[in-house]
Design an enzyme around this catalytic site. Structure first.
Site, PDB file in Angstrom:
ATOM      1  N   LYS A   1       0.861  -1.184   0.000  1.00  0.00           N
ATOM      2  CA  LYS A   1       0.000   0.000   0.000  1.00  0.00           C
ATOM      3  C   LYS A   1       0.892   1.227   0.000  1.00  0.00           C
ATOM      4  O   LYS A   1       1.844   1.315   0.768  1.00  0.00           O
ATOM      5  CB  LYS A   1      -0.858  -0.015   1.289  1.00  0.00           C
ATOM      6  CG  LYS A   1      -1.818   1.129   1.390  1.00  0.00           C
ATOM      7  CD  LYS A   1      -3.162   0.773   0.776  1.00  0.00           C
ATOM      8  CE  LYS A   1      -3.987   1.974   0.458  1.00  0.00           C
ATOM      9  NZ  LYS A   1      -3.698   2.640  -0.830  1.00  0.00           N
TER      10      LYS A   1
ATOM     11  N   GLN B   1       7.187   4.037   3.921  1.00  0.00           N
ATOM     12  CA  GLN B   1       5.788   3.611   3.947  1.00  0.00           C
ATOM     13  C   GLN B   1       5.593   2.320   4.745  1.00  0.00           C
ATOM     14  O   GLN B   1       4.565   2.130   5.400  1.00  0.00           O
ATOM     15  CB  GLN B   1       5.319   3.416   2.497  1.00  0.00           C
ATOM     16  CG  GLN B   1       3.814   3.394   2.311  1.00  0.00           C
ATOM     17  CD  GLN B   1       3.177   4.767   2.348  1.00  0.00           C
ATOM     18  OE1 GLN B   1       3.662   5.681   1.722  1.00  0.00           O
ATOM     19  NE2 GLN B   1       2.105   4.904   3.099  1.00  0.00           N
TER      20      GLN B   1
ATOM     21  N   LYS C   1       5.468   3.370   8.428  1.00  0.00           N
ATOM     22  CA  LYS C   1       4.313   4.249   8.633  1.00  0.00           C
ATOM     23  C   LYS C   1       3.032   3.397   8.664  1.00  0.00           C
ATOM     24  O   LYS C   1       2.200   3.540   9.548  1.00  0.00           O
ATOM     25  CB  LYS C   1       4.245   5.252   7.485  1.00  0.00           C
ATOM     26  CG  LYS C   1       3.110   6.241   7.576  1.00  0.00           C
ATOM     27  CD  LYS C   1       2.981   7.065   6.315  1.00  0.00           C
ATOM     28  CE  LYS C   1       4.279   7.730   5.920  1.00  0.00           C
ATOM     29  NZ  LYS C   1       4.132   8.690   4.824  1.00  0.00           N
TER      30      LYS C   1
ATOM     31  N   LYS D   1       5.440   2.191  -3.088  1.00  0.00           N
ATOM     32  CA  LYS D   1       5.286   3.544  -3.634  1.00  0.00           C
ATOM     33  C   LYS D   1       5.553   3.471  -5.135  1.00  0.00           C
ATOM     34  O   LYS D   1       6.228   2.548  -5.595  1.00  0.00           O
ATOM     35  CB  LYS D   1       6.290   4.497  -2.968  1.00  0.00           C
ATOM     36  CG  LYS D   1       5.894   5.936  -3.019  1.00  0.00           C
ATOM     37  CD  LYS D   1       4.951   6.327  -1.889  1.00  0.00           C
ATOM     38  CE  LYS D   1       4.451   7.745  -2.067  1.00  0.00           C
ATOM     39  NZ  LYS D   1       3.687   8.214  -0.918  1.00  0.00           N
TER      40      LYS D   1
ATOM     41  N   GLY E   1      -2.975   8.228  -4.085  1.00  0.00           N
ATOM     42  CA  GLY E   1      -2.379   9.440  -4.659  1.00  0.00           C
ATOM     43  C   GLY E   1      -1.164   9.906  -3.876  1.00  0.00           C
ATOM     44  O   GLY E   1      -0.836   9.373  -2.819  1.00  0.00           O
ATOM     45  N   ASP E   2      -0.490  10.892  -4.421  1.00  0.00           N
ATOM     46  CA  ASP E   2       0.627  11.578  -3.750  1.00  0.00           C
ATOM     47  C   ASP E   2       0.817  12.864  -4.561  1.00  0.00           C
ATOM     48  O   ASP E   2      -0.131  13.309  -5.248  1.00  0.00           O
ATOM     49  CB  ASP E   2       1.892  10.698  -3.761  1.00  0.00           C
ATOM     50  CG  ASP E   2       3.002  11.242  -2.857  1.00  0.00           C
ATOM     51  OD1 ASP E   2       2.902  11.101  -1.632  1.00  0.00           O
ATOM     52  OD2 ASP E   2       3.973  11.836  -3.367  1.00  0.00           O
TER      53      ASP E   2
ATOM     54  N   THR F   1      -4.609  13.332   5.600  1.00  0.00           N
ATOM     55  CA  THR F   1      -3.190  13.518   5.954  1.00  0.00           C
ATOM     56  C   THR F   1      -3.014  14.822   6.730  1.00  0.00           C
ATOM     57  O   THR F   1      -2.368  14.852   7.782  1.00  0.00           O
ATOM     58  CB  THR F   1      -2.310  13.509   4.688  1.00  0.00           C
ATOM     59  OG1 THR F   1      -2.612  12.328   3.948  1.00  0.00           O
ATOM     60  CG2 THR F   1      -0.843  13.534   5.040  1.00  0.00           C
TER      61      THR F   1
ATOM     62  N   ASN G   1      -2.595  19.319  -1.353  1.00  0.00           N
ATOM     63  CA  ASN G   1      -3.570  18.591  -0.544  1.00  0.00           C
ATOM     64  C   ASN G   1      -3.197  18.593   0.949  1.00  0.00           C
ATOM     65  O   ASN G   1      -4.012  18.964   1.803  1.00  0.00           O
ATOM     66  CB  ASN G   1      -3.658  17.158  -1.091  1.00  0.00           C
ATOM     67  CG  ASN G   1      -4.590  16.299  -0.294  1.00  0.00           C
ATOM     68  OD1 ASN G   1      -4.255  15.892   0.810  1.00  0.00           O
ATOM     69  ND2 ASN G   1      -5.762  16.046  -0.809  1.00  0.00           N
TER      70      ASN G   1
ATOM     71  N   SER H   1      -6.934   5.501   3.916  1.00  0.00           N
ATOM     72  CA  SER H   1      -6.897   4.622   2.740  1.00  0.00           C
ATOM     73  C   SER H   1      -7.164   3.179   3.171  1.00  0.00           C
ATOM     74  O   SER H   1      -7.884   2.441   2.496  1.00  0.00           O
ATOM     75  CB  SER H   1      -5.532   4.692   2.059  1.00  0.00           C
ATOM     76  OG  SER H   1      -5.480   5.766   1.156  1.00  0.00           O
TER      77      SER H   1
HETATM   78  P1  NDP Z   1       0.305  18.055  -3.895  1.00  0.00           P
HETATM   79  O1  NDP Z   1       0.756  17.750  -5.265  1.00  0.00           O
HETATM   80  O2  NDP Z   1      -1.142  18.194  -3.633  1.00  0.00           O
HETATM   81  O3  NDP Z   1       1.027  19.390  -3.353  1.00  0.00           O
HETATM   82  C1  NDP Z   1       2.413  19.513  -3.316  1.00  0.00           C
HETATM   83  C2  NDP Z   1       2.738  20.945  -2.920  1.00  0.00           C
HETATM   84  O4  NDP Z   1       4.135  21.018  -2.689  1.00  0.00           O
HETATM   85  C3  NDP Z   1       2.421  21.968  -4.006  1.00  0.00           C
HETATM   86  O5  NDP Z   1       2.036  23.165  -3.412  1.00  0.00           O
HETATM   87  C4  NDP Z   1       3.763  22.124  -4.718  1.00  0.00           C
HETATM   88  O6  NDP Z   1       3.925  23.359  -5.359  1.00  0.00           O
HETATM   89  C5  NDP Z   1       4.701  22.017  -3.543  1.00  0.00           C
HETATM   90  N1  NDP Z   1       6.012  21.560  -4.011  1.00  0.00           N
HETATM   91  C6  NDP Z   1       6.300  20.454  -4.718  1.00  0.00           C
HETATM   92  N2  NDP Z   1       7.612  20.401  -4.987  1.00  0.00           N
HETATM   93  C7  NDP Z   1       8.151  21.519  -4.434  1.00  0.00           C
HETATM   94  C8  NDP Z   1       9.462  22.042  -4.355  1.00  0.00           C
HETATM   95  N3  NDP Z   1      10.489  21.401  -4.905  1.00  0.00           N
HETATM   96  N4  NDP Z   1       9.627  23.225  -3.688  1.00  0.00           N
HETATM   97  C9  NDP Z   1       8.587  23.864  -3.126  1.00  0.00           C
HETATM   98  N5  NDP Z   1       7.320  23.425  -3.172  1.00  0.00           N
HETATM   99  C10 NDP Z   1       7.117  22.266  -3.808  1.00  0.00           C
HETATM  100  O7  NDP Z   1       0.945  16.894  -2.978  1.00  0.00           O
HETATM  101  P2  NDP Z   1       0.499  16.414  -1.527  1.00  0.00           P
HETATM  102  O8  NDP Z   1       0.022  17.561  -0.746  1.00  0.00           O
HETATM  103  O9  NDP Z   1      -0.358  15.225  -1.685  1.00  0.00           O
HETATM  104  O10 NDP Z   1       1.886  15.877  -0.927  1.00  0.00           O
HETATM  105  C11 NDP Z   1       2.795  16.744  -0.252  1.00  0.00           C
HETATM  106  C12 NDP Z   1       3.760  15.920   0.578  1.00  0.00           C
HETATM  107  O11 NDP Z   1       3.029  15.120   1.525  1.00  0.00           O
HETATM  108  C13 NDP Z   1       4.622  14.917  -0.210  1.00  0.00           C
HETATM  109  O12 NDP Z   1       5.879  14.783   0.440  1.00  0.00           O
HETATM  110  C14 NDP Z   1       3.851  13.623  -0.060  1.00  0.00           C
HETATM  111  O13 NDP Z   1       4.668  12.485  -0.240  1.00  0.00           O
HETATM  112  C15 NDP Z   1       3.384  13.746   1.380  1.00  0.00           C
HETATM  113  N6  NDP Z   1       2.261  12.907   1.738  1.00  0.00           N
HETATM  114  C16 NDP Z   1       1.082  13.005   1.042  1.00  0.00           C
HETATM  115  C17 NDP Z   1       0.013  12.226   1.419  1.00  0.00           C
HETATM  116  C18 NDP Z   1      -1.331  12.381   0.784  1.00  0.00           C
HETATM  117  O14 NDP Z   1      -2.288  11.803   1.318  1.00  0.00           O
HETATM  118  N7  NDP Z   1      -1.478  13.124  -0.286  1.00  0.00           N
HETATM  119  C19 NDP Z   1       0.139  11.209   2.493  1.00  0.00           C
HETATM  120  C20 NDP Z   1       1.390  11.282   3.214  1.00  0.00           C
HETATM  121  C21 NDP Z   1       2.408  12.073   2.806  1.00  0.00           C
HETATM  122  P3  NDP Z   1       3.800  23.466  -6.950  1.00  0.00           P
HETATM  123  O15 NDP Z   1       2.329  23.284  -7.234  1.00  0.00           O
HETATM  124  O16 NDP Z   1       4.316  24.818  -7.287  1.00  0.00           O
HETATM  125  O17 NDP Z   1       4.642  22.348  -7.505  1.00  0.00           O
END
Ligand code: NDP
Length: 456
Positions: A100, A121, A124, A136, A175-176, A219, A250, A388
């Protein structure tokens, strides 16, 4: 007489030698090495003190993924152009349940990044107490460059290959970064088309076809529920405190939403282009506007700041802003040792990771040595995968729970993860080492399951 070979195998692990060998073998995978190093620094002393884990090659097996699947995605875009991308799925460990873990669509995605995410993961998922192994995946594509039709065409091409390797009792992606409900919908549609099966093979689905309440929020909300447990344990407050949030995706926006609901002041959100700085905090209606427009990719943070009279810091991260607590929720390695020192000087006393490994190993040591409470994402961002897991349960039962029911489970799960961190991470002086607590708390279940299942 004890067989000398057997005896040598039962000898305690040497942390430096083990990590040294790993660093040599995977010199080209620094993110993966960091994740494993951070894990082993606390796990090896624990394993050496518990002989049942010695002599079985347990750690050697634990740091190698079950398999790494790499594939080519050839597809025709809406302009009729042939496009080629690289796809990945790293199935790391399924000792405690089906694989997962999320899928990430990002141009910089590499095997190193997918491998470190899959490794994290495993533990976690174990911490959630739900029966889920760790995996992943993703692809090196930039969804921001694609229109909706191209996103659909790409997701279909991606699933044409991935469907060979996933299934509701085998591997269930979610998703991620770059993969939200829209992409999950297209991926699910193609899986159904290819297999004729309407089953829980993906989570994060739309509510109309098997999604769970609270999954998009889980999250971020979970992160704040965890922070509340930490603060209550340390007799600290959330209400009225200045909180830095990075990211505007997200995880970030749902973290910000729950923080505001709890009475905290969210003073920043950011993305890859810059930071919106709200010196007196953001109001709920401002956040809701941002959520609506950012998720539809219809506005930039600069426009948001301009609309509400906030300060826009072009090309900057939020870490130079004075605050009490920080929630890095964007991506890996957002905070290095230099940034961490600046945050400590600026008064930050708690760092709760919403993203995966946003803090470098050196930076985490700066926080710990400065008395800042530092919570690794393995513990604090586990709420997403936990829900999830509950989506999988609801799919198997062919029923769906209410928002309140799912939120109730989320709160309970985050509380339980915190208790586990305290159980294994509390020091003599009563302070909790959350890195140690989360690592050992996650390790035990996986290790015991691996021992019970033999060398496979
Ligand atoms: P999203 O794609 O929804 O959002 C990512 C955000 O991070 C965007 O605002 C993006 O900006 C910004 N970002 C990405 N790369 C960079 C960078 N190099 N420098 C600065 N800002 C950056 O992703 P999520 O919110 O889903 O995921 C965010 C983090 O949380 C990741 O590390 C993910 O692995 C982790 N995570 C997510 C989960 C989930 O349920 N979604 C669960 C557990 C962990 P821009 O749009 O400009 O690229």
């Amino acid at each position: 007489m004890v067989d000398p070979v057997l005896k040598s195998r039962q000898a305690p692990y040497d942390t430096e030698a083990f990590i040294g060998e790993l660093k040599q073998r995977y010199a080209h995978q620094p993110m993966f090495v960091q994740a494993v190093e951070e894990f082993l620094e606390t796990i090896i002393p624990f394993v050496n003190a518990h002989p049942k884990y010695l002599g079985k090659g347990l750690l050697e097996r634990m740091v190698e993924p079950d398999r790494i699947i790499r594939f080519r995605i050839s597809w025709l875009d809406s302009q009729g152009r042939v496009r080629v991308n690289r796809g990945y799925r790293v199935q790391f460990n399924n000792a405690i349940g089906p694989y997962k873990g999320g899928l990430r669509f990002h141009p910089g995605l590499s095997e190193d990044v997918v491998k470190f995410l899959a490794f994290e993961q495993v533990f976690k998922n174990s911490l959630t107490t739900l029966p889920m192994g760790g995996a992943k995946g993703g692809a090196d594509i930039d969804p921001k460059e694609l229109n909706d039709i191209d996103i659909m065409l790409f997701c279909q091409a991606y699933m044409n290959e991935l469907f060979h390797y996933v299934g509701p009792d085998f591997d269930v992606p979610a998703g991620d970064i770059g993969v939200s409900q829209r992409e999950i919908g297209y991926l699910y549609g193609q899986y159904k088309k290819l297999t004729h099966l309407h089953v829980g093979v993906l989570t994060g689905k739309g509510m109309e076809f098997g999604g769970s309440m609270i999954r998009p929020e889980a999250t971020g909300y979970g992160c704040v529920y965890f922070a509340k447990e930490v603060l209550a344990y340390h007799r600290m407050e959330l209400k009225g405190k200045r909180c830095l949030v990075s990211g505007a995706g997200n995880v970030a926006l749902h973290t910000a939403e729950k923080l505001i609901e709890e009475g905290a002041l969210v003073v920043s959100v950011s993305d890859s282009k810059g930071t919106a700085y709200m010196p007196n905090g953001m109001r709920m209606e401002e956040l809701q506007w941002l959520k609506r427009h950012k998720f539809d990719r219809k506005c930039s943070l600069e426009e948001f700041a301009e609309r509400y009279g906030f300060i826009y810091l072009e090309g900057e991260q939020p870490w130079g802003i004075k605050a009490d607590y920080a929630f890095p929720c964007a991506t890996q390695h957002e905070i290095n040792a230099h940034t961490a020192k600046m945050m400590v000087r600026n008064g930050v006393r708690l760092v709760v990771e919403g993203a995966n490994m946003p803090v470098t190993l050196d930076a985490s040591k700066v926080f710990q040595q400065s008395g800042v409470i530092y919570v690794p994402g393995k513990a604090s961002n586990a709420g997403g995968v936990a829900i999830s897991g509950l989506e999988m349960t609801q799919n198997s039962m062919r029923m769906s729970w209410t928002r309140e029911e799912v939120d109730g489970y989320l709160r309970k799960i985050m509380k339980r993860i915190h208790e586990r961190c305290v159980e294994f991470g509390v020091d003599k002086d009563g302070r909790v080492d959350y890195v140690k607590g989360a690592n050992i708390g996650g390790f035990i279940k996986v290790a015991d399951a691996m021992l019970a299942q033999g060398v496979i």
